[in-house]
Design a protein around this motif. Structure first.
Motif, PDB file in Angstrom:
ATOM      1  N   ILE A 192      -3.247   2.014  -5.676  1.00 40.30           N
ATOM      2  CA  ILE A 192      -2.731   0.751  -5.044  1.00 40.30           C
ATOM      3  C   ILE A 192      -3.144  -0.294  -6.266  1.00 40.30           C
ATOM      4  O   ILE A 192      -3.929  -0.915  -6.247  1.00 40.30           O
ATOM      5  CB  ILE A 192      -3.581   0.330  -3.946  1.00 40.30           C
ATOM      6  CG1 ILE A 192      -3.337   1.519  -2.715  1.00 40.30           C
ATOM      7  CG2 ILE A 192      -2.853  -0.896  -3.210  1.00 40.30           C
ATOM      8  CD1 ILE A 192      -4.159   1.413  -1.600  1.00 40.30           C
TER       9      ILE A 192
ATOM     10  N   ASN B   9      -2.427  -4.687   3.631  1.00 43.05           N
ATOM     11  CA  ASN B   9      -1.991  -5.797   3.083  1.00 43.05           C
ATOM     12  C   ASN B   9      -2.748  -7.259   3.199  1.00 43.05           C
ATOM     13  O   ASN B   9      -3.180  -7.515   4.468  1.00 43.05           O
ATOM     14  CB  ASN B   9      -0.418  -6.111   3.366  1.00 43.05           C
ATOM     15  CG  ASN B   9       0.075  -7.304   2.455  1.00 43.05           C
ATOM     16  OD1 ASN B   9       0.119  -8.391   3.149  1.00 43.05           O
ATOM     17  ND2 ASN B   9       0.734  -7.215   1.408  1.00 43.05           N
TER      18      ASN B   9
ATOM     19  N   ILE C 209       1.035  -1.243  -0.227  1.00 42.07           N
ATOM     20  CA  ILE C 209      -0.247  -0.119   0.018  1.00 42.07           C
ATOM     21  C   ILE C 209       0.731   1.376  -0.011  1.00 42.07           C
ATOM     22  O   ILE C 209       1.465   1.363   1.174  1.00 42.07           O
ATOM     23  CB  ILE C 209      -1.025   0.153   1.250  1.00 42.07           C
ATOM     24  CG1 ILE C 209      -1.967  -1.357   1.033  1.00 42.07           C
ATOM     25  CG2 ILE C 209      -1.663   1.347   1.464  1.00 42.07           C
ATOM     26  CD1 ILE C 209      -1.489  -2.529   1.842  1.00 42.07           C
TER      27      ILE C 209
ATOM     28  N   ARG D 281      -2.679   4.935   5.201  1.00 40.00           N
ATOM     29  CA  ARG D 281      -3.807   3.863   4.758  1.00 40.00           C
ATOM     30  C   ARG D 281      -5.008   4.014   5.251  1.00 40.00           C
ATOM     31  O   ARG D 281      -5.938   2.987   5.108  1.00 40.00           O
ATOM     32  CB  ARG D 281      -2.903   2.397   5.146  1.00 40.00           C
ATOM     33  CG  ARG D 281      -1.509   2.075   4.798  1.00 40.00           C
ATOM     34  CD  ARG D 281      -1.200   0.997   5.078  1.00 40.00           C
ATOM     35  NE  ARG D 281      -1.261   0.391   6.191  1.00 40.00           N
ATOM     36  CZ  ARG D 281      -0.828  -0.886   6.612  1.00 40.00           C
ATOM     37  NH1 ARG D 281      -0.372  -1.524   5.779  1.00 40.00           N
ATOM     38  NH2 ARG D 281      -0.832  -1.334   7.888  1.00 40.00           N
TER      39      ARG D 281
END
Length: 340
Positions: A82, A109, A77, A336
């Motif tokens: 992405i 992930n 990421i 994220r």
């Protein structure tokens, strides 16, 4: 630098997604006490992007409207776009938040999600390989051969489980025995090297099978990993039998290396569909023998348990555990998490 922790709850209902190279799995968690509502597994190749998959495969099939999402994806990421490692989808969470009407999106992930699952799953969701004894509350490793080879660590610090993502599936894999030396020259390489993922995944199983065939001067019979697995487990094809044996051996070597890297006294967990399908091969001596053959630390590995995760939706279960009680986990969300 990622910061720990961001432990405030996302607003319920929460859309939970596990997006791999081949399949995408989704569920909706209504609140912290409910069981997730699951949806049929989707093929990533059937949809041009994740938004269409979520709309068609989830939102069009329920009256529930999620307010937030936690998505686990197969790939690192970074930044606002992405790309998935083994899939044509490119996630743009800021755009997704608006197009799907979500207030909050977290993307991690996919093997971080598997690591979260390892912290949360009950004993009946795993099968022990070998017999070591009671599981310690200590660092763990999860790895899984699938479309690729995923790897993550799980560290227990200050009563919190912290998943550690990485690209450990791309470490080098080399020959050790005379048989290895006859097979390895025929393995397909990437820029001159044989990585663990070149052997320990679906296409890697085919790669290994073909290399064994060339080494023995035998014409390949199979071109699909499922066919090799079936023939190897049934004993109907000697090359497929050896291929599964070597696969288990090499998986044991890599698993042992990762156990040493993380000092995984809490165990090494094999996740993913391939591990479940070849469980009988992993229960034979080759896997544990290779796992423990790590002089001068063989004694340490002999005391380290190994498991196959048997839960059919382990990653989703891990994400659900995090969604319910984020304070139990140290999940890095800086860069994220997208919210209004």
């Amino acid at each position: 630098m990622l910061k720990y922790p961001d432990t405030d709850h996302q607003p319920f209902p929460i859309l939970i997604g596990d997006i791999g190279g081949t399949n995408a799995r989704f569920s909706i968690l209504i609140d912290a006490y409910a069981e997730p509502k699951d949806f049929p597994v989707l093929k990533t190749a059937d949809f041009p992007n994740i938004e269409d998959a979520i709309q068609s495969g989830v939102l069009d099939k329920t009256s529930l409207q999620p307010r937030s999402a936690i998505l686990a994806v197969a790939g690192p990421i970074a930044a606002q776009e992405i790309p998935l490692t083994n899939c044509h989808w490119v996630l743009r969470p800021a755009n997704m938040r608006q197009s799907l009407g979500l207030e909050d999106i977290i993307v991690i992930n996919d093997f971080e999600a598997q690591a979260l699952a390892v912290a949360a799953l009950s004993e009946d969701s795993r099968e022990e390989i070998g017999s070591v004894g009671k599981v310690q509350v200590a660092s763990r490793v999860v790895l899984g051969p699938g479309t690729g080879l995923g790897v993550a660590g799980l560290v227990h610090v200050q009563r919190r489980w912290i998943p550690v993502s990485g690209e450990g599936g791309h470490v080098d894999l080399g020959p050790r025995t005379e048989r290895d030396l006859s097979v390895f020259p025929h393995l397909e390489r990437i820029e001159g090297r044989v990585s663990a993922e070149q052997v320990l995944c679906g296409r890697g199983l085919v790669n290994l099978y073909r290399a064994v065939c060339v080494a023995d001067g035998v014409k390949p019979t199979f071109g699909d990993p499922a066919d090799i697995t079936t023939a190897g487990l049934s004993g109907s094809d000697s090359v497929a039998v050896e291929t599964l044996s070597l696969f288990a051996t090499y998986l044991g070597r890599v698993a042992g290396d990762l156990a040493l890297t993380f000092m995984a006294r809490g165990g090494v967990y094999l996740a993913g569909g391939i591990s479940q399908k070849i469980l009988p091969a992993l229960q034979k001596p080759e896997f544990r023998a290779a796992f423990e053959d790590k002089a001068p630390h063989s004694a340490l590995l002999r005391s380290t348990p190994t498991y196959v995760v048997t839960h059919p939706m382990a990653a989703l279960a891990g994400l659900a555990a995090y969604a319910r009680t984020p304070t139990n986990f140290g999940v890095a969300t800086e860069g994220r998490r997208w919210r209004g």
